[in-house]
Design a protein around this motif. Structure first.
Motif, mmCIF file in Angstrom:
data_model
loop_
_atom_site.group_PDB
_atom_site.id
_atom_site.type_symbol
_atom_site.label_atom_id
_atom_site.label_comp_id
_atom_site.label_asym_id
_atom_site.label_seq_id
_atom_site.Cartn_x
_atom_site.Cartn_y
_atom_site.Cartn_z
ATOM 1 N N HIS A 6 0.239 4.324 0.893
ATOM 2 C CA HIS A 6 -0.090 5.167 2.139
ATOM 3 C C HIS A 6 0.266 4.343 3.597
ATOM 4 O O HIS A 6 0.811 5.532 4.149
ATOM 5 C CB HIS A 6 -1.886 5.169 1.859
ATOM 6 N N CYS A 7 0.486 3.149 3.581
ATOM 7 C CA CYS A 7 1.033 2.508 4.949
ATOM 8 C C CYS A 7 1.893 1.695 4.574
ATOM 9 O O CYS A 7 2.389 1.481 6.054
ATOM 10 C CB CYS A 7 -0.465 2.598 5.424
ATOM 11 N N SER B 13 1.668 -1.014 4.492
ATOM 12 C CA SER B 13 1.651 -2.192 3.530
ATOM 13 C C SER B 13 0.853 -3.488 3.102
ATOM 14 O O SER B 13 0.976 -3.551 2.158
ATOM 15 C CB SER B 13 -0.635 -2.575 4.348
ATOM 16 N N CYS C 157 -6.309 -1.323 0.176
ATOM 17 C CA CYS C 157 -5.856 -1.695 0.876
ATOM 18 C C CYS C 157 -6.289 -2.661 1.939
ATOM 19 O O CYS C 157 -7.432 -1.869 2.920
ATOM 20 C CB CYS C 157 -4.412 -0.532 1.790
ATOM 21 N N CYS D 244 1.211 -1.049 -0.052
ATOM 22 C CA CYS D 244 -0.098 0.121 0.010
ATOM 23 C C CYS D 244 0.895 0.920 -0.120
ATOM 24 O O CYS D 244 1.868 1.448 0.885
ATOM 25 C CB CYS D 244 -0.884 -0.248 1.432
ATOM 26 N N CYS E 297 -5.340 0.173 5.774
ATOM 27 C CA CYS E 297 -5.563 1.343 6.459
ATOM 28 C C CYS E 297 -7.315 1.280 5.732
ATOM 29 O O CYS E 297 -7.762 2.743 5.637
ATOM 30 C CB CYS E 297 -5.047 2.480 5.435
HETATM 31 ZN ZN LIG Z 1 -2.816 0.580 3.389
#
Ligand SMILES: [Zn+2]
Lengths: 162, 293
Positions: free
Chosen positions: A126-127, A129, A149, A124, A152
């Motif tokens: 963004h995070c 993961s 994801c 991901c 998140c």
């Molecule tokens: Zn994420």
């Protein structure tokens, strides 16, 4: 600036975080006096951005003082996401787009069928993961897939390998 | 400013190019080396480019009919993307044909009548969203069409014509995604409810009668295959059969037991589905001859 430097800085119209050089579509820039020949290659057959790239290149080179600018297209060898630079991959992640994996040359022989979505590890953007799932192999443009994801819960786009 | 119809505004002398489809694009092969080897018959080459280009153009038009009608938004996007890939292939092939014949891709797409199109029937038949089918039928056609075209373009990457070889090499990458997409839907529908499975079985039966035409060579394909430029479609049969059997096997389905119907698309003979398809595809260009937008 050399013609190459000018051409390399032109941004991709659909992924403006990447330059044409990052994307790997800029194949050659040759300069003799104030004449420049730039060779580019399309990403997908139907890529509507190609005309845009041609006119952006023309405009930027003309602004930089080159009087005789020719933009050529080559179809062979066909573009692959492996040509996106390491810098390009990093910029994609920074802008919330998951980069493609490196795929390497394809094995010879018939093209194998994929009967279920490939279990590629896509992190991901963004995070970070690794627990992400593919929602659709086809996204907002020809080159992107849509994923989500599981941690998140944010959806994100990925440049799919080709 | 007032116009009798919305399209009139498109042909006014605007400085800015409009977003809509149509003329005003750069030649699809702009800047590409398009020399033709002296050993290749130019008329045959143009005719062959039309065959492969028309398959892609007509099928792209069918796929575009699903936009905003697919069972989910992701599928609207997927089918439109697949159509766009095929339209890109069509533009390059029609441009190549047009250049040899002294015309252009727009005239070829918009101004030919049904009998001048060279696509196979599988590309033109109504598999839904019209009354001729549904989403399952659409996936059955996508599976057969993309398995066949992928096998064809894969071999065409070795063509003696460098433009055909290059168009094919790009197309192979795109069609690999199209074929996988269809295969995964066939499995999903066949493995879903009894109802979805029934619809999948019915869908396969709609497209299967058009299979034989895909492997029947037109004399031009024969001649160019001998010259190393084209692919003899008869050579594709075992590879395509094996892909289809693999997908059907994984889905727990068998080949439909249906009779073949006569083809003839390569010779300009089309089904009754072709005229309405062209009427819709060509209406704007024909209503406003010479319109630029
Ligand atoms: Zn994420």
């Amino acid at each position: 600036m050399s013609a190459r430097q000018v051409a390399e800085q032109v941004l991709d119209p659909e992924l403006p975080v990447l330059t044409l050089a990052d994307l790997g579509v800029l194949r050659e820039v040759s300069e003799v006096g104030d004449r420049v020949v730039v060779t580019i290659t399309p990403t997908y057959s139907g890529c509507p951005a190609l005309d845009e790239m041609r006119s952006d290149l023309h405009e930027k080179l003309t602004e930089a003082g080159y009087r005789d600018v020719e933009i050529r297209t080559v179809l062979h060898p066909a573009w692959t996401t492996d040509w996106i630079s390491d810098d390009g991959l990093r910029k994609l992640t920074e802008h919330g787009i998951a980069p493609p994996s490196r795929i390497g040359p394809r094995a010879v022989g018939p093209i194998p069928l994929t009967l279920e979505p490939p279990k590629r590890r896509v992190s991901c953007p963004h995070c970070g993961s690794a627990r992400t799932t593919e929602l659709s192999r086809f996204g907002s443009t020809a080159c992107k897939a849509l994923r989500r994801c599981e941690d998140c819960r944010e959806p994100f786009e990925q440049i799919k390998e080709i | 400013m007032s116009f009798d119809n919305a399209y009139e505004s498109l042909v006014e002398g605007h400085e800015e190019k409009h977003w809509a489809f149509g003329t005003g694009f750069t030649h699809a092969l702009s800047g590409v080396d398009r020399a033709i080897s002296s050993t290749v018959d130019r008329d045959d080459l143009a005719a062959y480019c039309l065959m492969l280009g028309d398959d892609a153009l007509v099928y792209a038009q069918r796929l575009a009919e699903w936009c905003a009608k697919a069972p989910e938004l992701e599928e609207d996007v997927a089918l439109a993307n697949i159509a766009l890939d095929l339209l890109g292939q069509a533009r390059m092939l029609l441009s190549r044909a047009g250049e040899i014949q002294g015309t252009d891709e727009d005239a070829l797409a918009y101004l030919r009548d049904s009998s001048e199109f060279r696509n196979v029937h599988l590309a033109e038949i109504d598999c839904g969203p019209g009354p001729g089918g549904d989403f399952a039928t659409t996936m059955a056609r996508l599976l057969v069409f993309s398995a066949w075209r992928l096998a064809l373009l894969h071999r065409l990457t070795g063509s003696a014509d460098p433009v055909l070889a290059a168009v094919a090499a790009k197309g192979v990458k795109e069609l690999t995604y199209h074929r996988d997409h269809a295969a995964q839907w066939v499995l999903r529908l066949a493995g879903g409810t009894d109802y979805s499975r029934e619809r999948m079985v019915a869908g396969l039966a709609v497209v299967w009668p058009h299979l034989d035409e895909l492997f029947t060579a037109h004399p031009i394909e024969h001649r160019l295959a001998e010259a190393g430029v084209a692919v003899d479609p008869a050579e594709l049969r075992s590879e395509v059969d094996s892909v289809l059997d693999t997908v059907l096997g994984a889905a727990g389905l068998t080949r439909p037991d249906v009779a073949s119907v006569p083809g003839g698309g390569r010779g300009g003979v089309h089904t009754e589905a072709m005229a309405p398809l062209l009427a819709e595809m060509q209406v704007v260009a024909r209503a406003l001859p010479g319109g630029v937008w």
